[in-house]
Scaffold this active site. Structure first.
Site, PDB file in Angstrom:
ATOM      1  N   LYS A   1       0.831  -1.218   0.000  1.00 53.14           N
ATOM      2  CA  LYS A   1       0.000   0.000   0.000  1.00 53.14           C
ATOM      3  C   LYS A   1       0.864   1.266   0.000  1.00 53.14           C
ATOM      4  O   LYS A   1       0.580   2.201  -0.734  1.00 53.14           O
ATOM      5  CB  LYS A   1      -0.930   0.029   1.226  1.00 53.14           C
ATOM      6  CG  LYS A   1      -1.968  -1.073   1.252  1.00 53.14           C
ATOM      7  CD  LYS A   1      -2.992  -0.840   2.341  1.00 53.14           C
ATOM      8  CE  LYS A   1      -2.447  -0.870   3.749  1.00 53.14           C
ATOM      9  NZ  LYS A   1      -1.894  -2.166   4.178  1.00 53.14           N
TER      10      LYS A   1
ATOM     11  N   ARG B   1      -9.840   0.708   9.036  1.00 55.04           N
ATOM     12  CA  ARG B   1      -9.474  -0.676   9.294  1.00 55.04           C
ATOM     13  C   ARG B   1     -10.586  -1.447   9.990  1.00 55.04           C
ATOM     14  O   ARG B   1     -10.409  -2.633  10.295  1.00 55.04           O
ATOM     15  CB  ARG B   1      -8.223  -0.716  10.170  1.00 55.04           C
ATOM     16  CG  ARG B   1      -6.924  -0.890   9.391  1.00 55.04           C
ATOM     17  CD  ARG B   1      -5.816  -0.804  10.417  1.00 55.04           C
ATOM     18  NE  ARG B   1      -4.606  -1.479  10.108  1.00 55.04           N
ATOM     19  CZ  ARG B   1      -3.517  -0.868   9.623  1.00 55.04           C
ATOM     20  NH1 ARG B   1      -3.554   0.389   9.297  1.00 55.04           N
ATOM     21  NH2 ARG B   1      -2.405  -1.534   9.458  1.00 55.04           N
TER      22      ARG B   1
ATOM     23  N   ARG C   1      11.227  -7.583   3.687  1.00 56.05           N
ATOM     24  CA  ARG C   1      11.283  -6.162   4.055  1.00 56.05           C
ATOM     25  C   ARG C   1      12.172  -5.970   5.294  1.00 56.05           C
ATOM     26  O   ARG C   1      13.005  -5.066   5.325  1.00 56.05           O
ATOM     27  CB  ARG C   1       9.848  -5.685   4.352  1.00 56.05           C
ATOM     28  CG  ARG C   1       9.707  -4.244   4.720  1.00 56.05           C
ATOM     29  CD  ARG C   1       8.304  -3.750   4.382  1.00 56.05           C
ATOM     30  NE  ARG C   1       7.428  -3.678   5.536  1.00 56.05           N
ATOM     31  CZ  ARG C   1       6.139  -3.320   5.491  1.00 56.05           C
ATOM     32  NH1 ARG C   1       5.580  -3.015   4.342  1.00 56.05           N
ATOM     33  NH2 ARG C   1       5.401  -3.282   6.572  1.00 56.05           N
TER      34      ARG C   1
ATOM     35  N   ARG D   1       9.300  -2.425  14.519  1.00 55.04           N
ATOM     36  CA  ARG D   1       9.114  -3.384  15.619  1.00 55.04           C
ATOM     37  C   ARG D   1       7.999  -4.368  15.323  1.00 55.04           C
ATOM     38  O   ARG D   1       7.999  -5.490  15.823  1.00 55.04           O
ATOM     39  CB  ARG D   1       8.774  -2.637  16.921  1.00 55.04           C
ATOM     40  CG  ARG D   1       9.915  -1.825  17.473  1.00 55.04           C
ATOM     41  CD  ARG D   1       9.389  -0.914  18.577  1.00 55.04           C
ATOM     42  NE  ARG D   1       8.966  -1.676  19.746  1.00 55.04           N
ATOM     43  CZ  ARG D   1       9.720  -1.846  20.821  1.00 55.04           C
ATOM     44  NH1 ARG D   1      10.900  -1.310  20.870  1.00 55.04           N
ATOM     45  NH2 ARG D   1       9.270  -2.533  21.833  1.00 55.04           N
TER      46      ARG D   1
ATOM     47  N   ARG E   1      -0.982  -9.180  13.106  1.00 54.83           N
ATOM     48  CA  ARG E   1      -1.535  -8.130  12.238  1.00 54.83           C
ATOM     49  C   ARG E   1      -2.409  -8.750  11.142  1.00 54.83           C
ATOM     50  O   ARG E   1      -3.448  -8.192  10.770  1.00 54.83           O
ATOM     51  CB  ARG E   1      -0.400  -7.295  11.633  1.00 54.83           C
ATOM     52  CG  ARG E   1       0.278  -6.418  12.675  1.00 54.83           C
ATOM     53  CD  ARG E   1       1.616  -5.882  12.211  1.00 54.83           C
ATOM     54  NE  ARG E   1       1.495  -4.929  11.127  1.00 54.83           N
ATOM     55  CZ  ARG E   1       2.479  -4.648  10.268  1.00 54.83           C
ATOM     56  NH1 ARG E   1       3.640  -5.268  10.358  1.00 54.83           N
ATOM     57  NH2 ARG E   1       2.293  -3.760   9.319  1.00 54.83           N
TER      58      ARG E   1
HETATM   59  P1  AMP Z   1       0.471   0.389   9.347  1.00 57.50           P
HETATM   60  O1  AMP Z   1       1.709   1.203   9.182  1.00 57.50           O
HETATM   61  O2  AMP Z   1      -0.666   0.909   8.519  1.00 57.50           O
HETATM   62  O3  AMP Z   1       0.705  -1.087   9.138  1.00 57.50           O
HETATM   63  O4  AMP Z   1      -0.002   0.565  10.866  1.00 57.50           O
HETATM   64  C1  AMP Z   1       0.838   0.197  11.936  1.00 57.50           C
HETATM   65  C2  AMP Z   1       0.011   0.034  13.198  1.00 57.50           C
HETATM   66  O5  AMP Z   1      -0.640   1.260  13.521  1.00 57.50           O
HETATM   67  C3  AMP Z   1      -1.123  -0.980  13.088  1.00 57.50           C
HETATM   68  O6  AMP Z   1      -0.677  -2.315  13.311  1.00 57.50           O
HETATM   69  C4  AMP Z   1      -2.048  -0.488  14.210  1.00 57.50           C
HETATM   70  O7  AMP Z   1      -1.537  -0.823  15.488  1.00 57.50           O
HETATM   71  C5  AMP Z   1      -1.940   1.020  14.059  1.00 57.50           C
HETATM   72  N1  AMP Z   1      -2.933   1.532  13.106  1.00 57.50           N
HETATM   73  C6  AMP Z   1      -2.687   2.118  11.899  1.00 57.50           C
HETATM   74  N2  AMP Z   1      -3.826   2.480  11.280  1.00 57.50           N
HETATM   75  C7  AMP Z   1      -4.824   2.098  12.118  1.00 57.50           C
HETATM   76  C8  AMP Z   1      -6.247   2.164  12.047  1.00 57.50           C
HETATM   77  N3  AMP Z   1      -6.868   2.691  10.977  1.00 57.50           N
HETATM   78  N4  AMP Z   1      -6.962   1.690  13.093  1.00 57.50           N
HETATM   79  C9  AMP Z   1      -6.355   1.165  14.172  1.00 57.50           C
HETATM   80  N5  AMP Z   1      -5.019   1.045  14.299  1.00 57.50           N
HETATM   81  C10 AMP Z   1      -4.249   1.510  13.281  1.00 57.50           C
END
Ligand code: AMP
Length: 204
Positions: free
Chosen positions: A13, A88, A127, A140, A150
């Site tokens: 993404k 999400r 990655r 992390r 995740r």
């Molecule tokens: P990402 O970089 O998009 O993979 O997000 C990293 C982490 O941020 C996720 O694993 C969640 O802990 C938190 N996070 C990011 N976007 C959201 C969202 N829309 N709702 C809830 N948690 C989020």
């Protein structure tokens, strides 16, 4: 143009959002980046969400919705944006609709990168290894155990968002396992099919 980019963690993404930013001159609004910035700056809300993020779980809906609602009011988002990593949950998607409606605007399209889970695990290992070999910090939450969490979270809480947008007729699904260029071309083609927008065909 107001877009949402959906897809599981590791689907590419961020890479594709960057290309859309270049092509359409709209900012990428990544909730992951915004939350990581809040953590890095040591704000009270940052400290509250750090532990949740380290575990690979979702930050509470109200926290993320308010972060996004503030961000879309910035002047650089006046002509559009691409949301990356948000919504999400279906609750977040509904809240986004309410925030947009309150501002008299709406989404133009939702793009989803579809990638199977085995490929995702390989990608995320790659990655982490690539970042480590370049001496760059490894996220992390990019280790295998947290990544599996995740993915579980994605399956349980985020996958239903696809149906939410399908029922609104906004959904465009692209095979995220193709090359970066091929995915990018298909996303652009999906956007080109939308009415009333300009494509800067000189930028890839
Ligand atoms: P990402 O970089 O998009 O993979 O997000 C990293 C982490 O941020 C996720 O694993 C969640 O802990 C938190 N996070 C990011 N976007 C959201 C969202 N829309 N709702 C809830 N948690 C989020």
């Amino acid at each position: 143009m107001r877009l949402v980019l959906l897809g599981p963690p590791g689907a590419g993404k961020g890479t594709q959002a960057t290309r859309i930013v270049d092509r359409f001159c709209i900012p990428q609004l990544s909730t992951g980046d915004m939350l990581r910035e809040a953590v890095a700056s040591g704000t009270a809300s940052g400290l509250r969400v750090k532990h949740i993020m380290d575990l690979g779980e979702l930050v509470p809906d109200d926290v993320v919705v308010s972060v996004v609602a503030n961000r879309i009011d910035h002047s650089d988002a006046a002509n559009g944006f691409i949301l990356d990593g948000f919504p999400r949950t279906v609750t977040q998607a509904e809240a986004l609709d309410q925030e947009l409606t309150a501002r008299g605007i709406k989404l133009d399209a939702v793009l989803e990168l579809e990638v199977d889970e085995t490929a995702l695990l390989d990608r995320i290992r790659g990655r982490a290894e690539e970042a480590a070999s370049k001496g760059e910090p490894v996220r992390r939450d990019d280790n295998s155990e947290v990544f599996k969490t995740r993915l579980d979270v994605y399956r349980a809480q985020t996958a239903p968002v696809t149906e939410y947008y399908r029922s609104q007729g906004l959904l465009n699904i692209v095979d995220g396992l193709q090359s970066i260029d091929a995915v990018s071309e298909q996303l652009t083609a999906a956007l080109a099919a939308l009415p009333c927008h300009q494509i800067r065909s000189d930028v890839r």
